[in-house]
Design a protein around this motif. Structure first.
Motif, PDB file in Angstrom:
ATOM      1  N   GLY A 292       0.829  -1.200   0.000  1.00  0.00           N
ATOM      2  CA  GLY A 292       0.000   0.000   0.000  1.00  0.00           C
ATOM      3  C   GLY A 292       0.862   1.248   0.000  1.00  0.00           C
ATOM      4  O   GLY A 292       1.797   1.364   0.798  1.00  0.00           O
ATOM      5  N   MET A 293       0.561   2.169  -0.902  1.00  0.00           N
ATOM      6  CA  MET A 293       1.339   3.401  -1.018  1.00  0.00           C
ATOM      7  C   MET A 293       0.385   4.593  -1.047  1.00  0.00           C
ATOM      8  O   MET A 293       0.116   5.172  -2.105  1.00  0.00           O
ATOM      9  CB  MET A 293       2.220   3.357  -2.273  1.00  0.00           C
ATOM     10  N   PRO A 294      -0.162   4.992   0.100  1.00  0.00           N
ATOM     11  CA  PRO A 294      -0.932   6.234   0.142  1.00  0.00           C
ATOM     12  C   PRO A 294       0.029   7.420   0.088  1.00  0.00           C
ATOM     13  O   PRO A 294       1.037   7.432   0.799  1.00  0.00           O
ATOM     14  CB  PRO A 294      -1.657   6.154   1.496  1.00  0.00           C
ATOM     15  N   ILE A 295      -0.262   8.390  -0.747  1.00  0.00           N
ATOM     16  CA  ILE A 295       0.623   9.547  -0.906  1.00  0.00           C
ATOM     17  C   ILE A 295      -0.130  10.826  -0.586  1.00  0.00           C
ATOM     18  O   ILE A 295      -1.167  11.111  -1.196  1.00  0.00           O
ATOM     19  CB  ILE A 295       1.179   9.631  -2.347  1.00  0.00           C
ATOM     20  N   ARG A 296       0.374  11.560   0.402  1.00  0.00           N
ATOM     21  CA  ARG A 296      -0.145  12.912   0.649  1.00  0.00           C
ATOM     22  C   ARG A 296       0.794  13.884  -0.028  1.00  0.00           C
ATOM     23  O   ARG A 296       1.996  13.873   0.178  1.00  0.00           O
ATOM     24  CB  ARG A 296      -0.226  13.214   2.146  1.00  0.00           C
TER      25      ARG A 296
ATOM     26  N   MET B  90      -6.321  -3.267   1.670  1.00  0.00           N
ATOM     27  CA  MET B  90      -6.127  -4.503   0.897  1.00  0.00           C
ATOM     28  C   MET B  90      -4.681  -5.003   0.892  1.00  0.00           C
ATOM     29  O   MET B  90      -4.398  -6.047   0.317  1.00  0.00           O
ATOM     30  CB  MET B  90      -6.581  -4.286  -0.549  1.00  0.00           C
ATOM     31  N   ALA B  91      -3.754  -4.285   1.501  1.00  0.00           N
ATOM     32  CA  ALA B  91      -2.332  -4.641   1.397  1.00  0.00           C
ATOM     33  C   ALA B  91      -1.787  -5.205   2.708  1.00  0.00           C
ATOM     34  O   ALA B  91      -2.205  -4.811   3.794  1.00  0.00           O
ATOM     35  CB  ALA B  91      -1.517  -3.419   0.978  1.00  0.00           C
ATOM     36  N   ALA B  92      -0.811  -6.098   2.579  1.00  0.00           N
ATOM     37  CA  ALA B  92      -0.149  -6.656   3.753  1.00  0.00           C
ATOM     38  C   ALA B  92       0.996  -5.773   4.232  1.00  0.00           C
ATOM     39  O   ALA B  92       1.401  -5.851   5.393  1.00  0.00           O
ATOM     40  CB  ALA B  92       0.376  -8.055   3.445  1.00  0.00           C
ATOM     41  N   SER B  93       1.515  -4.929   3.351  1.00  0.00           N
ATOM     42  CA  SER B  93       2.568  -3.975   3.709  1.00  0.00           C
ATOM     43  C   SER B  93       2.131  -2.583   3.270  1.00  0.00           C
ATOM     44  O   SER B  93       1.564  -2.432   2.182  1.00  0.00           O
ATOM     45  CB  SER B  93       3.898  -4.323   3.023  1.00  0.00           C
ATOM     46  N   THR B  94       2.378  -1.606   4.098  1.00  0.00           N
ATOM     47  CA  THR B  94       1.955  -0.241   3.797  1.00  0.00           C
ATOM     48  C   THR B  94       3.047   0.738   4.208  1.00  0.00           C
ATOM     49  O   THR B  94       3.674   0.569   5.260  1.00  0.00           O
ATOM     50  CB  THR B  94       0.654   0.118   4.545  1.00  0.00           C
ATOM     51  N   VAL B  95       3.259   1.748   3.379  1.00  0.00           N
ATOM     52  CA  VAL B  95       4.183   2.831   3.696  1.00  0.00           C
ATOM     53  C   VAL B  95       3.392   4.130   3.661  1.00  0.00           C
ATOM     54  O   VAL B  95       2.832   4.490   2.618  1.00  0.00           O
ATOM     55  CB  VAL B  95       5.354   2.900   2.700  1.00  0.00           C
ATOM     56  N   GLY B  96       3.316   4.823   4.785  1.00  0.00           N
ATOM     57  CA  GLY B  96       2.526   6.048   4.850  1.00  0.00           C
ATOM     58  C   GLY B  96       3.304   7.205   5.440  1.00  0.00           C
ATOM     59  O   GLY B  96       4.367   7.023   6.045  1.00  0.00           O
TER      60      GLY B  96
ATOM     61  N   ALA C  61      -5.376  -8.708   4.667  1.00  0.00           N
ATOM     62  CA  ALA C  61      -4.330  -9.646   5.077  1.00  0.00           C
ATOM     63  C   ALA C  61      -4.442  -9.891   6.583  1.00  0.00           C
ATOM     64  O   ALA C  61      -4.856  -9.002   7.335  1.00  0.00           O
ATOM     65  CB  ALA C  61      -2.958  -9.081   4.733  1.00  0.00           C
ATOM     66  N   PRO C  62      -4.062 -11.085   7.045  1.00  0.00           N
ATOM     67  CA  PRO C  62      -4.139 -11.385   8.476  1.00  0.00           C
ATOM     68  C   PRO C  62      -3.349 -10.400   9.336  1.00  0.00           C
ATOM     69  O   PRO C  62      -3.763 -10.051  10.436  1.00  0.00           O
ATOM     70  CB  PRO C  62      -3.556 -12.801   8.583  1.00  0.00           C
ATOM     71  N   ARG C  63      -2.216  -9.951   8.786  1.00  0.00           N
ATOM     72  CA  ARG C  63      -1.383  -8.975   9.505  1.00  0.00           C
ATOM     73  C   ARG C  63      -0.870  -7.947   8.506  1.00  0.00           C
ATOM     74  O   ARG C  63      -0.655  -8.254   7.338  1.00  0.00           O
ATOM     75  CB  ARG C  63      -0.207  -9.665  10.210  1.00  0.00           C
ATOM     76  N   ASN C  64      -0.674  -6.734   8.988  1.00  0.00           N
ATOM     77  CA  ASN C  64      -0.148  -5.662   8.134  1.00  0.00           C
ATOM     78  C   ASN C  64       1.120  -5.103   8.748  1.00  0.00           C
ATOM     79  O   ASN C  64       1.196  -4.878   9.964  1.00  0.00           O
ATOM     80  CB  ASN C  64      -1.183  -4.547   7.975  1.00  0.00           C
ATOM     81  N   ASN C  65       2.111  -4.884   7.892  1.00  0.00           N
ATOM     82  CA  ASN C  65       3.353  -4.240   8.315  1.00  0.00           C
ATOM     83  C   ASN C  65       3.299  -2.789   7.834  1.00  0.00           C
ATOM     84  O   ASN C  65       3.474  -2.526   6.648  1.00  0.00           O
ATOM     85  CB  ASN C  65       4.567  -4.964   7.732  1.00  0.00           C
ATOM     86  N   PHE C  66       3.036  -1.867   8.746  1.00  0.00           N
ATOM     87  CA  PHE C  66       2.886  -0.448   8.397  1.00  0.00           C
ATOM     88  C   PHE C  66       4.151   0.292   8.809  1.00  0.00           C
ATOM     89  O   PHE C  66       4.585   0.222   9.955  1.00  0.00           O
ATOM     90  CB  PHE C  66       1.675   0.149   9.119  1.00  0.00           C
ATOM     91  N   GLU C  67       4.729   1.002   7.845  1.00  0.00           N
ATOM     92  CA  GLU C  67       5.922   1.792   8.119  1.00  0.00           C
ATOM     93  C   GLU C  67       5.645   3.261   7.868  1.00  0.00           C
ATOM     94  O   GLU C  67       5.195   3.642   6.788  1.00  0.00           O
ATOM     95  CB  GLU C  67       7.085   1.341   7.232  1.00  0.00           C
ATOM     96  N   CYS C  68       5.892   4.075   8.868  1.00  0.00           N
ATOM     97  CA  CYS C  68       5.823   5.527   8.686  1.00  0.00           C
ATOM     98  C   CYS C  68       7.109   5.999   8.022  1.00  0.00           C
ATOM     99  O   CYS C  68       8.207   5.560   8.403  1.00  0.00           O
ATOM    100  CB  CYS C  68       5.656   6.240  10.031  1.00  0.00           C
ATOM    101  N   LEU C  69       6.975   6.887   7.060  1.00  0.00           N
ATOM    102  CA  LEU C  69       8.160   7.403   6.381  1.00  0.00           C
ATOM    103  C   LEU C  69       9.087   8.142   7.340  1.00  0.00           C
ATOM    104  O   LEU C  69      10.284   8.276   7.076  1.00  0.00           O
ATOM    105  CB  LEU C  69       7.746   8.333   5.238  1.00  0.00           C
TER     106      LEU C  69
END
Length: 214
Positions: free
Chosen positions: A32-36, A149-155, A176-184
């Motif tokens: 997942g790549m949400p972009i502000r 919808m993503a298992a990995s996300t960068v926000g 996904a059962p688990r999500n790996n979310f990384e803050c920039l």
């Protein structure tokens, strides 16, 4: 409440999701790549170029084992979910999708109104494009559902909307059962490690030219 829209909006969001996500989509292989962008970059946050965001995607892949470790089919099913309020960022994906050497397919919502701001006070300016506040809210809720919808996300955690995504994903609301979310703000590469206007660590103070404490 935010994930329970009225029946009309729910059907519209479902229609968007069905059109965007292919039958072979696998959340475990999606980033997942949400972009502000847009007005967020004026004062509240540092921002990156689209090319830099795509470099982050490739860095995640290399960090998690490298493209060569995936079977061919999994390479073909590898997706990046792009959401943004910026039309410029939304359209930039087409160049990468046309590049056969780029090992991902970018999913983006061309029905998004791309209002170019996160400030509701600015929404009335969209009336010249026949865009209503309801249209903007529908795009916003569609973006949120896409990012679940993503298992990995960068926000960008300078953004309250991205932190809202983090809250949902960390509580098991994603596909996904688990999500790996990384803050920039925590990215391992200093080039991509963003500062918020209110960031108080020494690295961000140095970027702003703030004096060191003694």
């Amino acid at each position: 409440y935010i994930l329970r829209p009225n029946p009309t909006s729910k059907l519209k969001i479902q229609d968007v999701m069905q059109k965007l996500f292919p039958s072979d989509f696998d959340p475990a292989l999606a980033i997942g790549m949400p972009i502000r962008s847009s007005d967020k970059c004026i004062r509240e946050s540092e921002c990156l170029s689209f090319d830099q965001y795509m470099q982050i995607v490739q860095n995640i892949t290399l960090r998690d084992g490298g493209l060569s470790s995936w079977p061919l089919k999994k390479k073909q099913n590898r997706h990046v979910i792009l959401t943004t309020e910026s039309m410029e960022m939304l359209q930039a994906r087409h160049k990468y999708n046309a590049n056969q050497s780029f090992p991902f397919t970018l999913i983006g919502n061309d029905q998004d109104v791309a209002q170019g701001t996160g400030n509701p006070r600015e929404y009335n300016k969209m009336t010249s494009r026949n865009v209503t506040s309801d249209d903007i809210m529908l795009s916003t809720m569609s973006s949120l559902n896409m990012q679940l919808m993503a298992a990995s996300t960068v926000g960008n955690c300078c953004s309250n909307f991205h932190k809202l995504m983090l809250e949902f994903l960390s509580r098991g609301c994603g596909a996904a059962p688990r999500n790996n979310f990384e803050c920039l703000q925590d990215n391992e590469n200093p080039e991509f490690r963003l500062c918020c206007q209110w960031s108080n660590n020494q690295e961000c103070k140095d970027k702003r030219g703030a004096p060191h404490k003694r």
